[in-house]
Each structure stands twice: as C-alpha cells, then as structure tokens.
Design a protein around this motif. Structure first.
Motif, PDB file in Angstrom:
ATOM      1  N   VAL A 316      59.008  49.985  31.313  1.00 43.80           N
ATOM      2  CA  VAL A 316      58.813  48.547  30.778  1.00 43.80           C
ATOM      3  C   VAL A 316      58.209  47.681  32.142  1.00 43.80           C
ATOM      4  O   VAL A 316      57.072  46.881  31.753  1.00 43.80           O
ATOM      5  N   LEU A 317      58.659  48.298  33.464  1.00 44.24           N
ATOM      6  CA  LEU A 317      58.153  47.641  34.697  1.00 44.24           C
ATOM      7  C   LEU A 317      56.573  47.848  34.808  1.00 44.24           C
ATOM      8  O   LEU A 317      55.898  47.101  35.179  1.00 44.24           O
ATOM      9  N   VAL A 318      56.396  49.206  34.676  1.00 46.10           N
ATOM     10  CA  VAL A 318      54.863  49.668  34.875  1.00 46.10           C
ATOM     11  C   VAL A 318      53.907  48.842  33.827  1.00 46.10           C
ATOM     12  O   VAL A 318      53.074  48.008  34.191  1.00 46.10           O
ATOM     13  N   GLY A 375      52.559  53.779  31.919  1.00 49.81           N
ATOM     14  CA  GLY A 375      54.004  54.172  31.785  1.00 49.81           C
ATOM     15  C   GLY A 375      54.358  55.619  31.360  1.00 49.81           C
ATOM     16  O   GLY A 375      55.387  55.867  31.835  1.00 49.81           O
ATOM     17  N   THR A 376      53.597  56.084  30.464  1.00 49.15           N
ATOM     18  CA  THR A 376      53.913  57.327  30.209  1.00 49.15           C
ATOM     19  C   THR A 376      53.646  58.517  31.437  1.00 49.15           C
ATOM     20  O   THR A 376      54.741  59.035  31.875  1.00 49.15           O
ATOM     21  N   ILE A 377      52.745  58.199  32.322  1.00 44.35           N
ATOM     22  CA  ILE A 377      52.539  58.910  33.481  1.00 44.35           C
ATOM     23  C   ILE A 377      53.966  58.724  34.298  1.00 44.35           C
ATOM     24  O   ILE A 377      54.369  59.844  35.211  1.00 44.35           O
ATOM     25  N   ALA A 378      54.329  57.465  34.503  1.00 44.78           N
ATOM     26  CA  ALA A 378      55.527  57.113  35.566  1.00 44.78           C
ATOM     27  C   ALA A 378      56.662  58.116  35.053  1.00 44.78           C
ATOM     28  O   ALA A 378      57.487  58.535  35.967  1.00 44.78           O
ATOM     29  N   ILE A 379      56.875  58.037  33.947  1.00 50.37           N
ATOM     30  CA  ILE A 379      58.345  58.630  33.338  1.00 50.37           C
ATOM     31  C   ILE A 379      58.104  60.266  32.985  1.00 50.37           C
ATOM     32  O   ILE A 379      58.853  60.919  32.604  1.00 50.37           O
ATOM     33  N   LEU A 380      56.885  60.796  33.266  1.00 48.12           N
ATOM     34  CA  LEU A 380      56.557  62.174  33.167  1.00 48.12           C
ATOM     35  C   LEU A 380      57.344  63.243  33.486  1.00 48.12           C
ATOM     36  O   LEU A 380      57.855  64.181  33.002  1.00 48.12           O
ATOM     37  N   PRO A 381      57.825  62.916  34.735  1.00 45.08           N
ATOM     38  CA  PRO A 381      58.957  63.896  35.395  1.00 45.08           C
ATOM     39  C   PRO A 381      60.207  64.076  34.424  1.00 45.08           C
ATOM     40  O   PRO A 381      60.752  65.281  34.272  1.00 45.08           O
ATOM     41  N   THR A 398      53.349  60.544  38.563  1.00 48.88           N
ATOM     42  CA  THR A 398      53.122  59.467  39.587  1.00 48.88           C
ATOM     43  C   THR A 398      52.263  60.079  40.770  1.00 48.88           C
ATOM     44  O   THR A 398      51.202  59.500  41.291  1.00 48.88           O
ATOM     45  N   GLY A 399      52.644  61.247  41.452  1.00 46.83           N
ATOM     46  CA  GLY A 399      52.057  61.890  42.521  1.00 46.83           C
ATOM     47  C   GLY A 399      50.350  62.290  42.072  1.00 46.83           C
ATOM     48  O   GLY A 399      49.806  62.141  42.855  1.00 46.83           O
ATOM     49  N   VAL A 400      50.641  62.754  41.083  1.00 43.08           N
ATOM     50  CA  VAL A 400      49.205  63.401  40.572  1.00 43.08           C
ATOM     51  C   VAL A 400      48.394  62.016  40.197  1.00 43.08           C
ATOM     52  O   VAL A 400      47.060  62.070  40.891  1.00 43.08           O
ATOM     53  N   LEU A 401      48.816  61.043  39.661  1.00 45.66           N
ATOM     54  CA  LEU A 401      48.071  59.914  39.490  1.00 45.66           C
ATOM     55  C   LEU A 401      47.338  59.341  40.913  1.00 45.66           C
ATOM     56  O   LEU A 401      46.320  59.024  41.122  1.00 45.66           O
TER      57      LEU A 401
END
Length: 428
Positions: A316-318, A375-381, A398-401
């Motif tokens: 949500v924050l992202v 948002g999806t990338i952020a919670i991917l782990p 996050t790191g990949v992005l």
C-alpha cells in the motif's frame, strides 16, 4: 549501436566521459574499502549470527549500501539522508515557503538540499543511539562507558556524512545520481556472497526451488527493463505561425509519459516507513517494563518481513508513494500551459483546461499500472518464499529493481553526454 560493449567503447573514447567514469569508479572503490572498516566495539560473530536469523536487519543492510552487515564506520548508510529527504518533500506540500522554494530552479534545489542535510544530522544522531540500543539488546554490543558511547555515536555519524559526501561527489563530478549509485554498489557487492551461500546450502531437495528462483529473477529483470523503458506517446501538433514576414510551418511531436515516472523512489520511501515498527520493537525488546516488552514483541511479530501485515502495508505504501512522487515530478497544469503558449494542441482536445484534464486522466491510468508493478516487485521476496520455501534471497525484487534502474539511467546519462558532444561539433 545497440551493442552495450560498443557503447562502452564509445563512452571511454571521450576524455571528459572517461574522466567522469573513473571518478565514479574511484569513489565506489573507496566506499567499498570503508564498508569493511569495522567499528571496534562490535562482536562480529554475534552480528553475523543476527543477520543470518533476522530478515529485518538484512533489509536494513540493502539501504545502508552493504555496510551494516560488517557494521563499518558507515553502518547507518544513507538511511538518515533518505528519511530527511522524505520529510522535506512532504513538508514542501504543506509549508508554502518550502513549496515556493522548490519552484525556484537551481537555487531552490540547492537550498532544499541544504535543509535536507541539516535535518539529516539530528536524524543520524537519533538513529545512531537507536542502533546502539538495538544491538545491545541483541547482545552484539556490550554496555559502553560514557566516553566510549560518545565515540561510537560520533564515529557512525561521521561515517554516514562521509558516505553522503561520496554520493554528492559522484552526482557533481561523476556519472548519474550519487545516492542511487552508492546503494547500487552495495547491492552488487552482496550478490556474490548471497549466491555462494545459496549454492553451499543447496541440495537435491531445494535444487528445483533454486532453479525456480533464478527463473523468476530473470523474468523480473525483463519486466523491470520493459516497465522502465515503456512510455505513452501523446501526439502534439503545432499550427503555422507568422513572425514578421516569415511563415513557420506547423510541426508534430509527442509528449513521452513514462509508465514508471517515479523510478525506485517509492520503494526507498516505503521501506523507510515499513521498517520503523520493527526498529521500535527491537529498540524496546530489552525493556524491564513488562508492558513495553510485550508491545515490542507484538511489533516484531506483527511486522515480520514474511508476515501478511508487513507485506500488505509495504504494498500500500509503495502504491501511495508512487502516486505522490509522480504528482511532484509531473505537473499537468504547467505542461498544458507550455503546449498552449507555443501554439500546440493535442488532436481532438481543446487547449487549456481540457488538455490538463486529458493529461491527468492518462497519467492516472499509466501510474496505476506502474504503481501496481512496483508494489508487486516490493513484496516479491515474500511471494517467492511462499511458493518455493527459499527465504535467503531477501533483497529480491527490490534489489533487482534498483540495480536495473540504476544501470539503465546511467547508460541514458552517458548516451546524452555523447549526443551533446556530437551536437556541439556541428554547432561550432
């Protein structure tokens, strides 16, 4: 010209660009030396054990530029400066003086950056004290005397500002954004360590999971490149103009609206907020007060990086910060005024208010897609951990992005510099 090695050869053939590249690489090399210069009072073995068992500290290490895992003199990294930047940008919306200052071009940006650095100092001191208490509660640092404690705080505060200075040197004399480059260097430096740990811990049972993770990472890289390069072209036509006795023919052009206008900024902003409850929990976990200790356990358990509450809040924050930052960097009112001032119009759309509304609608639609992707990338782990049971790739999307975005932006800056050099030759 699409070959990256051919591009790199062209970049290095230009003396000015070569100098900027070497300055950037030199500052990054000095930064990595500092990253292995530890603070003496820290128990390195206990710190290594803490990082291997606590994903909260591993996430903090990403945005410290890889310095926290060694608890070097730059252990706080760029976190205080990033937090100060968030506060100043939020205040620029509600404080009229700061809002006006942000619109005053180069002078305004310099003053805003000065205010950010001043605000970063007390934030650094507070975070340094908080980090000492957290690590003492985790038995990584023993109780220090008064002078030792002051020396500890001064050391990591100075280290954080030296790192900020390195970033500003890269921004001014090197290539690209210095802050992003420092974070990029820290993530890339951690890749061999994480990869070796994964390979050493792999066996026949989790081999398939490792292959799935690698395939997902390749797909994420492809997705990040696609989203970063994707633009919505809004056609603009210019009518014929008469100046004196000359008639200037009309022309057509397009306004490029990026699918991801905000870049990696929303994730960096969001991680600063979403890690705060965990930081408070780890700060209070050693409290003698049962109520405070219970509240600390509640925070650390509820906002566990693998938990649902943490990841929902992070998502949500992202998304929210993506909309917020896009509004800051792209002003439909100003764009519509500029189009109208130069005699331009969007086909089928009246100049002025109608153009502004049209651009706002397009921006909202493409920002929605970009925000959901970020948002999806952020919670991917957490998604990967749930699907494969692999939890040691905490940097994940996050790191990949960050890595892919910094590489793409750096190449764009280099290409722009080369294009300007060629243009200057023709205008002499």
């Amino acid at each position: 010209m699409n070959n990256p090695f051919q591009k790199l050869r062209i970049f290095l053939s230009d003396p000015a660009l070569r100098r900027k590249i070497f300055i950037t690489l030199g500052i990054v090399a000095i930064f990595r030396i500092f990253a292995y210069l530890p603070v003496p009072v820290v128990d390195r073995e206990a710190l290594s054990t803490l990082f291997s068992s606590n994903q909260f500290f591993a996430l903090l290490d990403i945005f410290s530029g890889g310095t926290l895992i060694n608890f070097s003199v730059m252990a706080l990294g760029l976190g205080p400066y990033i937090n100060a930047s968030i506060i100043i940008q939020l205040m620029s919306i509600v404080v009229p003086q700061l809002e006006q200052l942000s619109k005053e071009g180069e002078y305004g940006r310099a003053k805003m950056n000065q205010y950010t650095r001043l605000l970063a100092l007390p934030i650094t001191l507070v975070q340094g004290i908080g980090m000492y208490v957290v690590l003492r509660n985790q038995q990584v640092i023993s109780n220090l005397g008064f002078l030792e404690f002051i020396a500890f705080i001064v050391t990591i505060t100075a280290g954080s500002f030296i790192l900020l200075w390195f970033g500003e040197i890269i921004s001014e004399y090197g290539i690209g954004n210095g802050i992003s480059m420092i974070i990029f260097a820290g993530i890339v430096a951690r890749v061999p360590v994480v990869a070796s740990q994964t390979l050493l811990s792999s066996n026949s049972e989790n081999f398939i999971s490792t292959v799935i993770v690698v395939a997902l990472m390749i797909a994420v890289i492809a997705g990040v490149v696609f989203v970063n390069q994707a633009i919505r072209k809004v056609p603009i036509y210019y009518a014929k103009r008469i100046k004196g006795n000359r008639v200037y023919q009309g022309a057509s052009n397009f306004l490029p609206l990026k699918l991801n206008q905000a870049g990696v900024i929303p994730i960096i902003f969001a991680i600063s907020f979403v890690l705060f409850p965990q930081l408070i929990g780890n700060f209070l976990i050693g409290s003698q007060n049962p109520a405070l200790a219970g509240f600390a356990r509640f925070l650390t358990q509820t906002f566990n990086p693998q938990g649902a509450v943490y990841n929902i809040l992070y998502f949500v924050l992202v998304v929210a910060f993506t909309y917020f930052y896009t509004v800051i960097v792209f002003n439909p009112d100003k764009i519509s005024e500029e189009i109208q001032k130069h005699g331009g119009f969007i086909p089928g759309i009246r100049p002025g208010q109608a153009t502004r509304t049209y651009l706002q609608n397009i921006l909202f639609r493409i920002t929605t897609v970009g925000a959901l992707f970020l948002g999806t990338i952020a919670i991917l782990p957490a998604i990967i951990a749930g699907l494969t049971g692999t939890s040691n790739l905490v940097i994940g999307g996050t790191g990949v992005l960050i890595v892919v975005s910094v590489v793409l932006e750096t190449f764009k800056v280099l290409e722009t510099q080369v294009a300007m050099k060629h243009y200057d030759k023709y205008t002499r």
